[in-house]
Design an enzyme around this catalytic site. Structure first.
Site, PDB file in Angstrom:
ATOM      1  CD  GLU A 165      -1.725   2.147   0.657  1.00  0.00           C
ATOM      2  OE1 GLU A 165      -1.532   1.947   1.858  1.00  0.00           O
ATOM      3  OE2 GLU A 165      -1.899   1.237  -0.175  1.00  0.00           O
ATOM      4  CD  GLU A 367       1.856  -0.089  -2.557  1.00  0.00           C
ATOM      5  OE1 GLU A 367       1.346  -0.927  -1.778  1.00  0.00           O
ATOM      6  OE2 GLU A 367       2.395   0.951  -2.173  1.00  0.00           O
TER       7      GLU A 367
END
Ligand code: BGP
Length: 465
Positions: A165, A367
């Site tokens: 991220e 995720e």
């Protein structure tokens, strides 16, 4: 809906070094920006639980890998901590090497494929104090760190990732003022985003150099993980809403996807940034660096969609141009503990976006998970947390993944976030994500929740059907 996933679809889990290891000052680890924040302002953290604890993976990794195996997982992603592998002079910390070698060995002993990520929001303190991602020296330092990791562990690890991220630090630390150093400066955020992108590209360059030298596993692959959720706007959007959507998608998603797929940044986004005086500080020769950034595959973290509309004000409080405002969809189903919308179909929409816009790039769900507060209230008389809400959450996402694969998405696997309850940044241990409970009052003791038995059965069924 029900689901059947391909037989070779992989199931696993994700975690990160800074959220699980603990031992923040043991084994030669130097301080990172989370340790600095925890030392300076511990009351910012839920229940004053700072970066120090993790879930004690540092001591419990053997037990944890046994559980991963027991639950039938075939792969697990974690991250190496930069601040554990290298010291302040960028020399290897041998105790760090020893620890990661033990982790790698333990994964092998339990037949778990270890996916290794290099950076999960955890800048070493000494680099942060030199300007962190705002300083191009940090970009070079990251490339050196990546080189050290590839050189040291290259033969042992097949699947490497540069960043988790990379959009989050520019957003949380620099644009929205939510994480230390709490800045609300969109222009600085743009520089940080740009420099992180360069760091990713240089690290991929180091990966290929190491590969050429024969230092890597013969099947080694490099990837990038981001929360690429496709944004949505209102049902009958105005031209301004659509423009907001283009820039939101451009900055959060296409920016990284274009680097990963094509080795360049999206031109329309840069044309707009130029018009509104938001261009990052670029140097001659950078476009050559971006060409290095193409990867073998992507990890897609998905928790919630983003819902976007045209901004009410043209400029933010610092006089910087605003591209969009968020809004709450009237039909949104919320995870009230985390304040995130639950919208499983978003995972399907991403699959279709990839199929249509980046057809050559494969991906996996890196995720996905549900954090819930105060789960003790869901214990049955045997003390097992009955987390049916989590089972429902994962089931619905798996259903949409199966449908996306049916419709042509190249999604290869699923990693649940936070298989074992872990430390959640400034939220500490407020919201628990795990299929396995961690008791903070009893030496981090692990206990299966109902969902742990369920995931085991689900994986077994999928493989045998
Ligand atoms: C992702 C991060 C993870 C994890 C997760 C859940 O964005 O990659 O590190 O923390 O979100 O979020 P949180 O822990 O803030 O509830």
């Amino acid at each position: 809906m029900g689901f059947q996933l391909p037989k070779d679809f992989f199931f696993g889990a994700a975690m990160s070094g800074p959220q699980t290891e603990g031992a923040y000052n043991k084994g030669g680890k130097i301080r990172n920006v989370w340790d600095l924040w925890s030392d300076e302002r511990i009351s910012d953290f839920h229940n004053r639980v700072g970066s120090y604890v993790g879930n004690n993976f540092y001591e419990k990794y053997e037990e944890d890998f046994k559980s991963f195996k027991d639950l039938q997982l075939d792969s697990v992603r974690t991250s190496m901590q930069w601040s554990r592998l290298l010291d302040e002079n960028e020399n290897i910390n041998m105790e760090g090497v020893e620890f990661y070698n033990k982790v790698i060995q333990s994964a092998k002993n339990n037949n778990i494929e270890l996916f290794m990520n290099l950076y999960h929001f955890d800048m070493p303190e000494y680099l942060y104090k030199k300007g962190g991602w705002e300083n191009r020296e940090t970009v070079e330092a990251f490339a050196n760190y990546a080189k050290a990791a590839f050189t040291t562990f290259g033969k042992e690890i097949k699947y490497w990732f540069t960043f988790n991220e990379p959009i989050v630090e520019p957003d949380q630390r620099y644009r929205h003022g939510l994480w230390y150093p709490f800045l609300k400066d969109a222009k600085r955020g743009m520089n940080v985003q740009y420099n992180i992108s360069l760091a990713h590209c240089l690290a991929v360059g180091e990966f290929y150099k190491a590969k050429e030298k024969g230092l890597l596993h013969e099947d080694a692959q490099i990837g990038l993980i981001n929360c690429f959720a496709p944004p949505y706007t209102k049902e009958n959007p105005s031209a301004e809403d659509l423009e907001a959507l283009r820039m939101e998608d451009g900055i959060n998603n296409r920016w990284w996807l274009d680097i990963a797929a094509n080795g360049k940044l999206p031109e329309d986004v840069f044309a707009t940034l130029k018009e509104v005086d938001m261009l990052p500080e670029m140097r001659a020769g950078d476009s050559e660096i971006f060409k290095l950034g193409k990867v073998d595959w992507l990890g897609f973290n998905y928790y919630h969609p983003s819902r976007i509309q045209a901004p009410k004000e043209r400029f933010d409080e610092n006089g910087h141009y605003k591209f969009s405002d968020t809004y709450v969809w009237k039909d949104a189903k919320m995870n009230v503990y985390r304040g995130w919308e639950i919208y499983p179909k978003g995972i399907y929409d991403f699959g279709m976006k990839m199929k249509n816009e980046y057809p050559h790039l494969k991906f996996f769900i890196a995720e996905n998970g549900m954090g819930v507060e105060n789960e003790g209230r869901f214990k049955n008389e045997d003390g097992e947390i009955q987390d049916d809400y989590r089972i429902e959450f994962v089931t619905e996402h798996l259903e949409w993944i199966a449908k996306s694969i049916e419709d042509g998405a190249q999604c290869l696997g699923y990693h649940y976030w936070g298989l074992i309850d872990n430390w959640s940044w400034s939220n500490g241990f407020k919201n628990r994500y795990g299929f396995i409970e961690v008791d903070l009052t009893n030496q981090y003791k692990r206990t299966y929740k109902k969902s742990a038995h369920w995931i085991k059965e689900t994986i077994e069924n999928n493989k045998s059907n």
